[in-house]
Write an enzyme that holds these catalytic residues in place. Structure first.
Site, PDB file in Angstrom:
ATOM      1  N   ARG A  14       1.633 -21.253  51.716  1.00 33.54           N
ATOM      2  CA  ARG A  14       0.985 -21.542  50.822  1.00 33.54           C
ATOM      3  C   ARG A  14       1.394 -21.942  49.361  1.00 33.54           C
ATOM      4  NH1 ARG A  14       2.148 -18.659  45.335  1.00 33.54           N
ATOM      5  NH2 ARG A  14       4.907 -18.463  46.193  1.00 33.54           N
TER       6      ARG A  14
ATOM      7  N   ARG B  61       7.946 -24.604  51.779  1.00 30.18           N
ATOM      8  CA  ARG B  61       8.796 -23.498  51.676  1.00 30.18           C
ATOM      9  C   ARG B  61       9.048 -23.424  52.595  1.00 30.18           C
ATOM     10  NH1 ARG B  61       6.888 -20.248  46.580  1.00 30.18           N
ATOM     11  NH2 ARG B  61       7.437 -21.667  45.716  1.00 30.18           N
TER      12      ARG B  61
ATOM     13  N   HIS C  69       8.793 -13.570  49.385  1.00 30.84           N
ATOM     14  CA  HIS C  69       9.065 -13.678  48.428  1.00 30.84           C
ATOM     15  C   HIS C  69       7.088 -13.259  48.388  1.00 30.84           C
ATOM     16  CE1 HIS C  69       8.262 -15.612  44.531  1.00 30.84           C
ATOM     17  NE2 HIS C  69       7.508 -16.803  45.398  1.00 30.84           N
TER      18      HIS C  69
ATOM     19  N   GLU D  90       6.912 -29.259  41.911  1.00 30.40           N
ATOM     20  CA  GLU D  90       7.266 -28.542  43.336  1.00 30.40           C
ATOM     21  C   GLU D  90       7.281 -28.251  44.438  1.00 30.40           C
ATOM     22  OE1 GLU D  90       6.013 -23.829  42.335  1.00 30.40           O
ATOM     23  OE2 GLU D  90       6.770 -24.454  39.553  1.00 30.40           O
TER      24      GLU D  90
ATOM     25  N   HIS E  26      11.255 -17.727  50.824  1.00 27.88           N
ATOM     26  CA  HIS E  26      11.346 -18.291  48.975  1.00 27.88           C
ATOM     27  C   HIS E  26      12.722 -18.609  49.218  1.00 27.88           C
ATOM     28  CE1 HIS E  26      11.832 -20.430  45.220  1.00 27.88           C
ATOM     29  NE2 HIS E  26      10.449 -19.992  45.203  1.00 27.88           N
TER      30      HIS E  26
HETATM   31  C1  SIN Z   1       9.256 -20.109  41.781  1.00 26.55           C
HETATM   32  O1  SIN Z   1       9.743 -20.591  40.727  1.00 26.55           O
HETATM   33  O2  SIN Z   1       9.398 -20.586  42.950  1.00 26.55           O
HETATM   34  C2  SIN Z   1       8.048 -19.454  42.796  1.00 26.55           C
HETATM   35  C3  SIN Z   1       6.233 -20.164  42.471  1.00 26.55           C
HETATM   36  C4  SIN Z   1       5.620 -19.692  43.949  1.00 26.55           C
HETATM   37  O3  SIN Z   1       5.808 -19.093  43.951  1.00 26.55           O
HETATM   38  O4  SIN Z   1       4.345 -20.290  43.224  1.00 26.55           O
END
Ligand code: SIN
Length: 540
Positions: free
Chosen positions: A381, A285, A346, A116, A239
């Site tokens: 975060r 993000r 988010h 991620e 998000h």
């Molecule tokens: C996601 O699956 O994109 C969300 C994960 C997160 O917010 O940590």
């Protein structure tokens, strides 16, 4: 009025709440009160997973560094390091409770790690794209088996009860809370030696959010009304990729889709993310959400698209079964066409000031999970660090509470019966509905991804007026869950605005056109709102 007694009152039933309840049950009677059903919260929706160092090629140092970099200078390194170091043990504990993280090619010894944004390598443990649901199932099964744990679903917390508010001498202490029992439509008190706030975040403060309906910042608002410091509320994470569909209520398209090579494209089919940051679609993000916002504004488009069609249908359906099926239900086949996406609110990086074991400024009150601000997330975060923080802090809290002398011998302080004064049943539900929409629209339009002084001032004026109206409404009419949530989103909205106004720079998730650069000389390290308790006076 009914008063329920317990040793530990846990408000909220996500990962932080359930983990607290399971661990605390060996020290005393636990009551878990939640305003809806067990599976209605944010944990159940978590798709991405839990970040944890498990790969021998990975290191604590690297996870710490990624977290600090994403947090833009505002993380507390001591907290980050402690949480990251504790992660492997806590993951083993989750596994012993029945959570089965995906393994690579069925190999028992190696996890199938997701990637991620902001992580310098694959590090995210997951269960397909239903990680949160799997965790909830395992933890509820365990907690339900424990004789010392009682669940009270459909109990909405109204306010904390403190000795200071009762006018008792001595240090101020939390002794429980008032609740609206939605099944009987009556008000109860739950009296406890220790109260744990684990009520999650506040996405519903915004018009568009990935969060479920119950994310109305109740814990943050209650703690604020009780006089606790609330920190860093300007850092609301948007998000970048929620499904753009009129009926989908901002369904999340996990960042893991970009981790597997999904590319953001505009309506002309151009991959645009690299124009804004060399890390492209996998930049942190804040950067990606701003890039999408800018691209939509420049082109006059209502959404952008996330394209993962280069992967096979088998891969997509296997790795993202929930997202794949949900998109299809809304008429989008992600294996064949790009998914229309927009950013949505988010995660709240700010919250009630708390230590890494949930300890707060008010004796008897503990806070963990998204409701807390521990210093883990700073100004932004890192993906999949939130379940980790909830897991570790709930465990730490239970350890600290378990080591305290028992509270059973403590004097039981009478909680006065709730009195409604001259309040009558509301015949104007339309007012609540209207104000709900007004708060959320105002926050979306004026306190969103890109801010300005003027927009913040406008939002503040509106929220101050709305809060006055809501206060009057609260006095005149018998409480309902909708009214309580409205009171909370308006309060949290105002905290976000005040914090944003105090930060005279752009940093992480707080971006303002009036101060586009980071400037640590003219702005506080952290924004901290602490107000005299006042708004929590029940009606008598
Ligand atoms: C996601 O699956 O994109 C969300 C994960 C997160 O917010 O940590």
């Amino acid at each position: 009025m009914t008063t329920v007694d317990c040793d530990y009152l846990v408000i909220g039933s996500g990962l932080a709440g359930l983990m607290s309840a399971i661990r605390l049950s060996s020290h005393g009677r636990v009551t878990v009160a939640m305003k809806c059903g067990l599976y209605d919260g944010n944990t159940d929706r978590a798709q991405g997973g839990i970040a944890c160092v498990t790969d021998p090629e990975d290191s604590v140092e690297s996870h710490v560094r990624d977290t600090l970099e994403t947090g833009n200078g505002l993380c507390d390194e001591r907290v980050v390091r402690a949480i990251v170091e504790a992660a492997p043990d806590r993951i083993r504990e989750l596994e012993s409770l029945g959570v089965h993280f995906d393994r690579r090619n069925g190999d028992r010894d190696s996890y199938d790690l997701g990637r991620e944004a902001g992580h310098s390598r694959r590090r995210v443990l997951h269960v397909g794209d239903l990680t949160g649901h799997e965790i909830m199932q395992a933890l509820t099964a365990r907690a339900r088996d424990l004789p010392g744990v009682t669940f009270l679903p459909h109990h909405m917390a109204i306010d904390l009860v403190t000795t200071g508010w009762l006018g008792r001498p001595g240090p101020n202490r939390c002794i429980g809370a008032y609740f609206l029992d939605r099944t009987r439509n009556e008000i109860k008190a739950i009296r406890a030696t220790h109260t744990v706030l684990a009520t999650g975040g506040a996405g519903k403060v915004y018009l568009y959010t990935s969060n479920p309906d119950l994310a109305t910042g109740d814990g943050m608002a209650m703690a604020h009304r009780a006089g606790l410091p609330i920190k860093n509320m300007e850092f609301v994470q948007f998000h970048p990729t929620c499904l753009y569909h009129p009926e989908a209520k901002s369904f999340l398209i996990s960042e893991a889709v970009r981790g597997e090579g999904g590319e953001l494209i505009n309506s002309a089919g151009e991959a645009f993310a690299k124009k804004y940051d060399e890390r492209g679609s996998l930049a942190p993000r804040d950067v990606v959400a701003r890039a999408i916002d800018q691209e939509m504004k420049t082109r006059g488009d209502r959404c952008v698209y996330l394209d993962i069609t280069h992967k096979s249908e088998d891969f997509i359906a296997g790795r993202f079964p929930h997202i794949h099926a949900t998109c299809r239900a809304y008429g989008v086949d992600m294996a064949k066409e790009p998914i229309p996406v927009v950013p949505a609110a988010h995660y709240c990086c700010g919250g009630v000031e708390a230590e890494i074991d949930g300890h707060t400024a008010l004796e008897g009150l503990w806070v963990c999970g998204e409701t807390a601000c521990t210093g883990m997330h700073g100004a932004n975060r890192l993906a999949s660090n939130s379940l980790l923080e909830a897991l570790v802090c709930a465990g730490n809290m239970a350890e600290r509470l378990g080591a305290l002398p028992g509270g059973r011998d403590r004097e039981k302080i009478e909680i006065p019966a709730w009195r409604s004064g001259h309040a009558v049943p509301s015949d104007e539900a339309v007012v609540v509905e209207h104000n709900w929409n007004e708060v959320r629209t105002c926050m979306w339009d004026y306190v969103g991804i890109v801010r300005t002084n003027k927009r913040l001032e406008r939002a503040k004026r509106r929220l101050v007026n709305l809060r006055q109206e809501i206060r009057q409404y609260y006095r005149d009419y018998l409480v309902t869950a909708d009214m309580l949530e409205l009171r909370n989103i308006a309060e949290v909205g105002e905290l976000i605005v005040r914090s944003a106004m105090a930060r005279k720079e752009s940093r992480g998730l707080h971006y303002t056109l009036d101060y586009p650069e980071s400037d640590s000389r003219h702005t506080p390290q952290e924004t901290r709102m602490v107000d005299t308790p006042g708004d929590n006076t029940p009606l008598w």
